[in-house]
Scaffold this motif. Structure first.
Motif, PDB file in Angstrom:
ATOM      1  N   LEU A  19     -12.912  -7.145   0.548  1.00 30.65           N
ATOM      2  CA  LEU A  19     -12.287  -6.792  -0.722  1.00 30.65           C
ATOM      3  C   LEU A  19     -10.585  -6.549  -0.299  1.00 30.65           C
ATOM      4  O   LEU A  19      -9.770  -7.272  -1.096  1.00 30.65           O
ATOM      5  N   ALA A  20     -10.433  -5.661   0.402  1.00 30.69           N
ATOM      6  CA  ALA A  20      -8.833  -5.472   0.714  1.00 30.69           C
ATOM      7  C   ALA A  20      -8.481  -6.633   1.455  1.00 30.69           C
ATOM      8  O   ALA A  20      -7.035  -7.043   0.999  1.00 30.69           O
ATOM      9  N   VAL A  55     -14.494   0.004  -3.863  1.00 33.39           N
ATOM     10  CA  VAL A  55     -13.143  -0.433  -4.264  1.00 33.39           C
ATOM     11  C   VAL A  55     -12.242   0.704  -3.984  1.00 33.39           C
ATOM     12  O   VAL A  55     -10.964   0.346  -3.689  1.00 33.39           O
ATOM     13  N   VAL A  56     -12.760   2.043  -4.165  1.00 33.04           N
ATOM     14  CA  VAL A  56     -11.793   3.085  -3.746  1.00 33.04           C
ATOM     15  C   VAL A  56     -11.486   3.070  -2.221  1.00 33.04           C
ATOM     16  O   VAL A  56     -10.121   3.022  -1.654  1.00 33.04           O
ATOM     17  N   SER A  57     -12.156   2.601  -1.125  1.00 34.22           N
ATOM     18  CA  SER A  57     -12.080   2.424   0.218  1.00 34.22           C
ATOM     19  C   SER A  57     -11.088   1.294   0.344  1.00 34.22           C
ATOM     20  O   SER A  57     -10.218   1.270   1.241  1.00 34.22           O
ATOM     21  N   LYS A  60      -7.516   2.244  -0.515  1.00 34.14           N
ATOM     22  CA  LYS A  60      -7.050   3.221   0.153  1.00 34.14           C
ATOM     23  C   LYS A  60      -6.557   2.358   1.436  1.00 34.14           C
ATOM     24  O   LYS A  60      -5.480   2.665   2.149  1.00 34.14           O
ATOM     25  N   LEU A  61      -7.277   1.430   1.970  1.00 31.94           N
ATOM     26  CA  LEU A  61      -6.929   0.793   3.079  1.00 31.94           C
ATOM     27  C   LEU A  61      -5.657  -0.145   2.697  1.00 31.94           C
ATOM     28  O   LEU A  61      -4.617  -0.208   3.654  1.00 31.94           O
ATOM     29  N   GLN A  65      -1.791   0.222   4.527  1.00 30.31           N
ATOM     30  CA  GLN A  65      -0.920  -0.802   5.129  1.00 30.31           C
ATOM     31  C   GLN A  65       0.412  -1.029   4.231  1.00 30.31           C
ATOM     32  O   GLN A  65       1.240  -1.811   4.381  1.00 30.31           O
ATOM     33  N   GLY A  66       0.639   0.089   3.348  1.00 26.00           N
ATOM     34  CA  GLY A  66       2.075  -0.179   2.700  1.00 26.00           C
ATOM     35  C   GLY A  66       1.890  -1.158   1.566  1.00 26.00           C
ATOM     36  O   GLY A  66       2.913  -1.654   0.984  1.00 26.00           O
ATOM     37  N   LEU A  67       0.906  -1.839   1.314  1.00 23.12           N
ATOM     38  CA  LEU A  67       0.681  -3.048   0.221  1.00 23.12           C
ATOM     39  C   LEU A  67       0.801  -2.393  -1.114  1.00 23.12           C
ATOM     40  O   LEU A  67       1.072  -3.255  -2.015  1.00 23.12           O
ATOM     41  N   VAL A  68       0.027  -1.159  -1.339  1.00 16.58           N
ATOM     42  CA  VAL A  68      -0.066  -0.768  -2.702  1.00 16.58           C
ATOM     43  C   VAL A  68       0.272   0.886  -2.607  1.00 16.58           C
ATOM     44  O   VAL A  68       0.323   1.369  -1.568  1.00 16.58           O
ATOM     45  N   GLU A  69       0.574   1.177  -3.825  1.00 20.20           N
ATOM     46  CA  GLU A  69       0.939   2.563  -3.975  1.00 20.20           C
ATOM     47  C   GLU A  69       0.282   3.362  -4.926  1.00 20.20           C
ATOM     48  O   GLU A  69      -0.116   2.488  -6.307  1.00 20.20           O
ATOM     49  N   SER A  70      -0.626   4.544  -4.552  1.00 20.82           N
ATOM     50  CA  SER A  70      -1.459   5.238  -5.644  1.00 20.82           C
ATOM     51  C   SER A  70      -0.612   6.438  -6.350  1.00 20.82           C
ATOM     52  O   SER A  70      -0.127   7.173  -5.734  1.00 20.82           O
ATOM     53  N   HIS A  71      -0.774   6.293  -7.549  1.00 20.89           N
ATOM     54  CA  HIS A  71      -0.279   7.463  -8.239  1.00 20.89           C
ATOM     55  C   HIS A  71      -1.379   8.227  -9.017  1.00 20.89           C
ATOM     56  O   HIS A  71      -2.100   7.630  -9.864  1.00 20.89           O
TER      57      HIS A  71
END
Length: 441
Positions: A19-20, A55-57, A60-61, A65-71
Motif C-alpha cells: 500500500l505504501a 493503513v496505519v502502518s 507511518k512508513l 520516508q518524508g512523503l507525508v506528514e501526520s497531524h
C-alpha cells in the motif's frame, strides 16, 4: 483515484508495504500534490477491504520516508517539504530483501506435496473424501491436531482442541462469552487483534513489558477495575520484541487471572523457535487459551489456527468446524512425514541464519540493544542515528519493520529485523550493509 490501488495477499511483501508503495507512486507521479489530505484510515481500509492497521502502518512508513506528514486530530497530508529523489527511494523498488515479514515463505512447500496428499486421500476414500455425515473425520482431525500440539509440551485432552478457520469469528465468540468488555494487551504487540476487538466495542488496556514479561503491577491496576475479561499475551518469543516471560512472571500472571476471574490468551505460534531453552508452560488448571497460528508457519496456502481451551470453555464455545476435503488434506498433512521434514528444514535453516546474524550484530562497531526472537531480531539504535539508518537500508533495498508499527505510541529507535524470508546470500548482504553503515559513522 484510490480505488485503482492493487494489493495482492499472495505476494510475500507485507500488505502495508504494498500500500505504501502504491501511494508513493501517486505522490511521486504528482497525482497527489503537496498539502493534499490523504483519505481517512477508516475510509481507505473499507475502500480496499483491508485491516485498518494495514493503513496505519502504510501511513507511518510514508511518514518515515518524508512523503507525508501526520497531524494529530487533523489527518495525514502529503508533505509540503520538497522531496529529494536522491534521498528518498521510491517504495516500489525496495522489495529485494524483505526483513519485515514474519511468516514462512511458500518456497518451503512444493506443489507436489499438495498433489501427493490429495491423490492419497481420493485413492483411499473415493467420493467419501468430500463428505463427513457421521462426524468421524472431525474427531480424527481434532485428535491429530491434539497430537501435534502435545509435541510442544502442553498437556490437554483432545476435546479441548478447536480448529479455527476464521480468527475474527473466534474472537467475536470470545467477546460475546463474557459480560465484561475490557481486554488487557501488551503495549508492544501486533496491533491487528486488539484493533478488531476495539471495533466490536472492547475497551483496550495497554500494559508495558518488562524484561520478565508483562508489567504485573500495572496489569493488576487494570484488573482491579473489575472490567477485564481477557489478557492477550505472547509469552514465548514475544512478537515483536523477542522477550520471553520468566516462569515467575507466568506463575504470578496465573494467580492474578484466577483472583480477578479473567482468562489469559497466549499466542504460542513461535514457541518452536526457542532453540536453546525449554518451553516453560503453565500449570494444568490455569485459565489459559493457547493459540497456535499453524498456517503462519506450516501451511501458508490455507488459514488454520489451533486453540486449546480451558475445561470451563469447552461447552461455552461452539465447535463449528466441518470437515470438507480441505480438512481431510490438513489431517493427512499433520500425520505425514513430509510435515516433519518441512518443520525440521525450516527450524534448522532459521537457526543457522539466526546464529550467523546474531554473531555479526554483536561485532558491529556500535552497541545495539538486541533481543533474540528466534526468527527475528528486535533492535534499538541511538535515536539520532535511527532515521539515517532507515534511509540507508532503503537505499540498499532492505525493508525493515519500524517499531512504530507495533505500538500506539512512538517507538523511535526500535525496529524488527526478520530472517524468515532471507537466504544465506541475503543474510550476508544485510550484514555487510549494516557493517558499512556503522563504520562510516
Amino acid at each position: 483515484m484510490f480505488h485503482t490501488i492493487s494489493l495482492s495477499k499472495s505476494d510475500p511483501t507485507p500488505l502495508y508495504i504494498q500500500l505504501a508503495s502504491e501511494l508513493a507512486k501517486l505522490i511521486q507521479g504528482n497525482f497527489l500534490t503537496q498539502g493534499m489530505k490523504l483519505p481517512t484510515i477508516r475510509f481507505l481500509s473499507k475502500q480496499l477491504c483491508i485491516n485498518r492497521d494495514t493503513v496505519v502502518s502504510a501511513y507511518k512508513l510514508l511518514e518515515n520516508q518524508g512523503l507525508v506528514e501526520s497531524h494529530i486530530g487533523k489527518g495525514t497530508y502529503i508533505s509540503t517539504h520538497p522531496i529529494s529523489t536522491t534521498t528518498t527511494l521510491p517504495l516500489d523498488s525496495i522489495s529485494q530483501i524483505c526483513c519485515s515479514h514474519i511468516g514462512v515463505p511458500k518456497t518451503f512447500f512444493p506443489s507436489s506435496l499438495c498433489l501427493d496428499l490429495a491423490t492419497e486421500i481420493v485413492k483411499k476414500e473415493n467420493w467419501e473424501a468430500f463428505n463427513d455425515p457421521l462426524y468421524r473425520e472431525r474427531h480424527l482431525l481434532k485428535s491429530t491436531v491434539s497430537n501435534f500440539l502435545k509435541q510442544l509440551g502442553i498437556p490437554h485432552h483432545y476435546a479441548q482442541v478447536r480448529i479455527i478457520k476464521t480468527m475474527d469469528q473466534f474472537l467475536l465468540d470470545l467477546f460475546k462469552d463474557s459480560p465484561k468488555t475490557g481486554i488487557c494487551v501488551e503495549a508492544i504487540r501486533d496491533l491487528s487483534w486488539s484493533c478488531y476487538l476495539r471495533s466490536l466495542g472492547a475497551k483496550i488496556y495497554e500494559t508495558p513489558l518488562t524484561a520478565e514479561g508483562i508489567d504485573l503491577n500495572i496489569l493488576e491496576k487494570h484488573l482491579h477495575t473489575g472490567n477485564i475479561a481477557y489478557i492477550f499475551i505472547t509469552s514465548q518469543l514475544q512478537n515483536p520484541t523477542g522477550l520471553c516471560y520468566s516462569k515467575n512472571c507466568k506463575n504470578q500472571l496465573v494467580e492474578l487471572a484466577k483472583r480477578y476471574n479473567c482468562t489469559i490468551i497466549d499466542d504460542i505460534t513461535y514457541a518452536s523457535f526457542m532453540y536453546d531453552s525449554p518451553i516453560p508452560f503453565y500449570e494444568d488448571d490455569a485459565p489459559i487459551i493457547y493459540i497456535h497460528q499453524f498456517s503462519k508457519l506450516y501451511l501458508p496456502y490455507m488459514n488454520y489456527t489451533f486453540a486449546i481451551l480451558p475445561l470451563a470453555f469447552i461447552k461455552r464455545l461452539r465447535d463449528p468446524i466441518e470437515c470438507s476435503f480441505n480438512e481431510r488434506l490438513l489431517r493427512h498433512y499433520l500425520s505425514s512425514s513430509e510435515l516433519k521434514t518441512i518443520e525440521h528444514t525450516i527450524l534448522m535453516a532459521y537457526k543457522e541464519h539466526y546464529a550467523l546474524l546474531s554473531d555479526a550484530l554483536k561485532q558491529l562497531p556500535i552497541r545495539l540493544t538486541i533481543h533474540n526472537g528466534g526468527a527475528f531480531f528486535w533492535l534499538r539504535v541511538p535515536i539520532k542515528q535511527y532515521d539515517i539508518l532507515c534511509q540507508y537500508l532503503l537505499e540498499h533495498e532492505i525493508i525493515i519493520s519500524p517499531g512504530d508499527l507495533f505500538s500506539t505510541t512512538s517507538l523511535k529507535g526500535y525496529f524488527r529485523l526478520s530472517i524468515t524470508h532471507l537466504d544465506s546470500s541475503q543474510i550476508y548482504q544485510v550484514i555487510q550493509v549494516l557493517r558499512n553503515f556503522f563504520i562510516t559513522l
